[in-house]
Design a protein around this motif. Sequence first.
Motif, PDB file in Angstrom:
ATOM      1  N   MET A 148       0.279 -30.170  63.718  1.00  0.00           N
ATOM      2  CA  MET A 148       0.367 -28.838  64.347  1.00  0.00           C
ATOM      3  C   MET A 148       1.631 -28.117  63.876  1.00  0.00           C
ATOM      4  SD  MET A 148       0.335 -27.928  68.431  1.00  0.00           S
ATOM      5  CE  MET A 148       0.475 -26.249  68.982  1.00  0.00           C
ATOM      6  N   GLU A 149       1.510 -26.854  63.508  1.00  0.00           N
ATOM      7  CA  GLU A 149       2.654 -26.103  63.000  1.00  0.00           C
ATOM      8  C   GLU A 149       3.647 -25.838  64.122  1.00  0.00           C
ATOM      9  OE1 GLU A 149       3.584 -21.923  60.651  1.00  0.00           O
ATOM     10  OE2 GLU A 149       1.515 -22.634  60.931  1.00  0.00           O
ATOM     11  N   LYS A 150       4.948 -26.050  63.792  1.00  0.00           N
ATOM     12  CA  LYS A 150       6.003 -25.883  64.784  1.00  0.00           C
ATOM     13  C   LYS A 150       6.203 -24.401  65.117  1.00  0.00           C
ATOM     14  CE  LYS A 150      10.591 -27.661  65.860  1.00  0.00           C
ATOM     15  NZ  LYS A 150      11.713 -28.470  65.370  1.00  0.00           N
ATOM     16  N   ALA A 151       6.403 -24.088  66.400  1.00  0.00           N
ATOM     17  CA  ALA A 151       6.591 -22.702  66.828  1.00  0.00           C
ATOM     18  C   ALA A 151       7.906 -22.152  66.283  1.00  0.00           C
ATOM     19  CB  ALA A 151       6.587 -22.637  68.349  1.00  0.00           C
ATOM     20  N   ILE A 152       7.892 -20.891  65.925  1.00  0.00           N
ATOM     21  CA  ILE A 152       9.085 -20.226  65.404  1.00  0.00           C
ATOM     22  C   ILE A 152       9.921 -19.700  66.569  1.00  0.00           C
ATOM     23  CG2 ILE A 152       9.943 -18.315  64.023  1.00  0.00           C
ATOM     24  CD1 ILE A 152       8.709 -20.493  62.356  1.00  0.00           C
ATOM     25  N   THR A 153      11.203 -20.037  66.565  1.00  0.00           N
ATOM     26  CA  THR A 153      12.131 -19.532  67.567  1.00  0.00           C
ATOM     27  C   THR A 153      12.822 -18.282  67.023  1.00  0.00           C
ATOM     28  OG1 THR A 153      12.530 -21.727  68.489  1.00  0.00           O
ATOM     29  CG2 THR A 153      14.209 -20.056  68.883  1.00  0.00           C
ATOM     30  N   LYS A 154      12.881 -17.246  67.840  1.00  0.00           N
ATOM     31  CA  LYS A 154      13.444 -15.971  67.391  1.00  0.00           C
ATOM     32  C   LYS A 154      14.851 -15.772  67.972  1.00  0.00           C
ATOM     33  CE  LYS A 154       9.890 -13.893  69.078  1.00  0.00           C
ATOM     34  NZ  LYS A 154       8.906 -12.902  69.555  1.00  0.00           N
ATOM     35  N   ILE A 155      15.747 -15.348  67.101  1.00  0.00           N
ATOM     36  CA  ILE A 155      17.121 -15.026  67.485  1.00  0.00           C
ATOM     37  C   ILE A 155      17.406 -13.592  67.061  1.00  0.00           C
ATOM     38  CG2 ILE A 155      19.564 -15.572  67.161  1.00  0.00           C
ATOM     39  CD1 ILE A 155      18.731 -18.409  66.449  1.00  0.00           C
ATOM     40  N   VAL A 156      18.060 -12.846  67.924  1.00  0.00           N
ATOM     41  CA  VAL A 156      18.475 -11.478  67.595  1.00  0.00           C
ATOM     42  C   VAL A 156      19.992 -11.467  67.444  1.00  0.00           C
ATOM     43  CG1 VAL A 156      18.619  -9.102  68.408  1.00  0.00           C
ATOM     44  CG2 VAL A 156      16.512 -10.416  68.737  1.00  0.00           C
ATOM     45  N   ILE A 157      20.468 -10.801  66.396  1.00  0.00           N
ATOM     46  CA  ILE A 157      21.909 -10.686  66.149  1.00  0.00           C
ATOM     47  C   ILE A 157      22.295  -9.216  66.157  1.00  0.00           C
ATOM     48  CG2 ILE A 157      23.760 -11.047  64.468  1.00  0.00           C
ATOM     49  CD1 ILE A 157      22.406 -13.583  63.576  1.00  0.00           C
ATOM     50  N   VAL A 158      23.334  -8.889  66.932  1.00  0.00           N
ATOM     51  CA  VAL A 158      23.847  -7.515  67.002  1.00  0.00           C
ATOM     52  C   VAL A 158      25.294  -7.512  66.507  1.00  0.00           C
ATOM     53  CG1 VAL A 158      24.313  -5.513  68.455  1.00  0.00           C
ATOM     54  CG2 VAL A 158      22.357  -7.000  68.980  1.00  0.00           C
ATOM     55  N   PRO A 159      25.526  -7.018  65.279  1.00  0.00           N
ATOM     56  CA  PRO A 159      26.902  -6.883  64.793  1.00  0.00           C
ATOM     57  C   PRO A 159      27.530  -5.600  65.312  1.00  0.00           C
ATOM     58  CG  PRO A 159      25.388  -6.176  63.105  1.00  0.00           C
ATOM     59  CD  PRO A 159      24.537  -6.580  64.294  1.00  0.00           C
ATOM     60  N   SER A 160      28.810  -5.444  65.095  1.00  0.00           N
ATOM     61  CA  SER A 160      29.436  -4.150  65.334  1.00  0.00           C
ATOM     62  C   SER A 160      29.454  -3.385  64.018  1.00  0.00           C
ATOM     63  CB  SER A 160      30.871  -4.331  65.857  1.00  0.00           C
ATOM     64  OG  SER A 160      31.645  -5.076  64.926  1.00  0.00           O
ATOM     65  N   PRO A 161      29.612  -2.058  64.056  1.00  0.00           N
ATOM     66  CA  PRO A 161      29.661  -1.302  62.802  1.00  0.00           C
ATOM     67  C   PRO A 161      30.815  -1.773  61.919  1.00  0.00           C
ATOM     68  CG  PRO A 161      29.395   0.164  64.670  1.00  0.00           C
ATOM     69  CD  PRO A 161      29.691  -1.184  65.241  1.00  0.00           C
ATOM     70  N   GLY A 162      30.633  -1.660  60.626  1.00  0.00           N
ATOM     71  CA  GLY A 162      31.663  -2.108  59.692  1.00  0.00           C
ATOM     72  C   GLY A 162      31.165  -3.258  58.847  1.00  0.00           C
ATOM     73  N   PHE A 163      31.542  -3.253  57.581  1.00  0.00           N
ATOM     74  CA  PHE A 163      30.973  -4.177  56.612  1.00  0.00           C
ATOM     75  C   PHE A 163      31.436  -5.618  56.806  1.00  0.00           C
ATOM     76  CE2 PHE A 163      30.986  -6.033  52.232  1.00  0.00           C
ATOM     77  CZ  PHE A 163      29.608  -6.113  52.084  1.00  0.00           C
ATOM     78  N   SER A 164      32.711  -5.837  57.103  1.00  0.00           N
ATOM     79  CA  SER A 164      33.253  -7.200  57.108  1.00  0.00           C
ATOM     80  C   SER A 164      32.639  -8.058  58.207  1.00  0.00           C
ATOM     81  CB  SER A 164      34.776  -7.170  57.245  1.00  0.00           C
ATOM     82  OG  SER A 164      35.167  -6.523  58.439  1.00  0.00           O
ATOM     83  N   HIS A 165      32.438  -7.501  59.414  1.00  0.00           N
ATOM     84  CA  HIS A 165      31.828  -8.276  60.488  1.00  0.00           C
ATOM     85  C   HIS A 165      30.351  -8.542  60.188  1.00  0.00           C
ATOM     86  CE1 HIS A 165      34.896  -7.788  63.970  1.00  0.00           C
ATOM     87  NE2 HIS A 165      35.509  -7.777  62.802  1.00  0.00           N
ATOM     88  N   LEU A 166      29.663  -7.552  59.640  1.00  0.00           N
ATOM     89  CA  LEU A 166      28.267  -7.738  59.264  1.00  0.00           C
ATOM     90  C   LEU A 166      28.138  -8.835  58.217  1.00  0.00           C
ATOM     91  CD1 LEU A 166      25.265  -6.899  59.212  1.00  0.00           C
ATOM     92  CD2 LEU A 166      25.885  -5.152  57.504  1.00  0.00           C
ATOM     93  N   LEU A 167      29.040  -8.842  57.245  1.00  0.00           N
ATOM     94  CA  LEU A 167      29.002  -9.823  56.165  1.00  0.00           C
ATOM     95  C   LEU A 167      29.126 -11.244  56.707  1.00  0.00           C
ATOM     96  CD1 LEU A 167      28.970 -10.325  53.109  1.00  0.00           C
ATOM     97  CD2 LEU A 167      31.457 -10.065  53.136  1.00  0.00           C
ATOM     98  N   SER A 168      30.064 -11.457  57.616  1.00  0.00           N
ATOM     99  CA  SER A 168      30.258 -12.786  58.183  1.00  0.00           C
ATOM    100  C   SER A 168      29.025 -13.243  58.960  1.00  0.00           C
ATOM    101  CB  SER A 168      31.487 -12.780  59.100  1.00  0.00           C
ATOM    102  OG  SER A 168      31.762 -14.073  59.605  1.00  0.00           O
TER     103      SER A 168
END
Length: 465
Positions: A1-21
Amino acid sequence: MEKAITKIVIVPSPGFSHLLSLIEFSKRLIQLSNALHITFLIPSLNSPSESSKSILKTLPSAIHATFLPPIHIDDLPEGTPIAAHLQLAVTRSLPFIRDALKSLSLTPNLAALVADLFASDSLICAKELNILSLIYCPSSAMTLSFCLFLPKLDQIVVPTTQFKDLHEPIQIPGCVPINGRDLLNPVQDRNSIVYELFLQKCKQLLHVDGIIVNSFKEIEQGPIKALIDETNGYPNVYPIGPIIQTDSTNSKNGSECLTWLNNQLPNSVLYVSFGSGGTLSQDQINELAFGLELSCQKFLWVVRAPNESSNFGYLNSHDDHDPFKFLPHGFIDRTKEQGFLVPYWAPQVQILSHNAIGGFISHCGWNSSLESIMNEIPIIAWPLFAEQKMNAVLLSDGIRVAIRPKGNEIGLVEKEEIGEVVTRVIEGDEGRELRERMKEMKNSAYETFQEGLSIETLVKLVVRV
């Protein structure tokens, strides 16, 4: 049986360096589990930068990214600090975040929301949907320890006293003592709205389900020990570092500077860059240029147009100005055999991994600091804004892999000191000693990175296996 996919949501703050990490963190998550799907909900001020759009095109299929409608903050008074811009952008994006989460929750297995430190307001949406609320701290464990300690410190220190005016260094749990003037920019004025907003963020940290920090015990043993000490009453802390970028976008500037580096001797070149948004004043650009020339050392300098605001480039893409025209008269001709100049952007990952690089004048952003450690590059610490002064203290006084120029009474680092410090790092015994310490740190980092125990624990928590 195929394993269920777990969903995660990520919310960065504006700006490139935090998004990159956060992007590099999400890549590691899906490498450890093929049962995850990650959605980025990205708040933005004005239009997304080209660098952000470019890196999002490289994401694997298990990671999806959506830019939320741009938030306009024209109603803010002129001179409002950047920290307030970041936090208000997220707060005003909450309706869009809430709608996106509700849509994702219509299908099974929405498990967690991971928010950047400056995006913690979005965690209210996680509580509404009864999913895990996690904070991602892209900076050092020392910075996180301070954030968790600030509510207590705010009560200890008399409200009319500014931290920068304290006569004795502040003892953050597990950390080297630090002078108040070296604390984060948002806490330098306790009478400001920025301080109140930041203090509120720090109080929110105490009520989340867990905190992820991009560090590891071999470089921050004291802070991490304090963070995981159950007697402090903190949420669970997951030190999952070092998370660093492993590649960067190619460009004409990048290929040309790498070709130049190929013709230089090992450990002979100083790399000069102040991150994705750091800017210097015209006076400081002049002193830096003369100091590099005075050192007689080879250099590769990423040049930006001057601005009196040291973080001007953080949320402003570069304009049509030729940054080279702000260099001292004759400097380019006099140093054409000594240095290589790059306008605005260079492929830092490839540069720091090149064997010609022997030192790094750095703004001490945490991404750059970890990249230096992983490439054994001694640092000349030149912090500009945010938590960079705290990182500079950690790098110079804590793990001792950096030299920090003193500057004069008005904070200007003069050409004589620059020339002397550069020579010490590139040619002197001090530079070799720093490089040896970097090597020790790198070896420890690789062991931690390969084991991946902390991040694996985090995956198990989210997926609930």
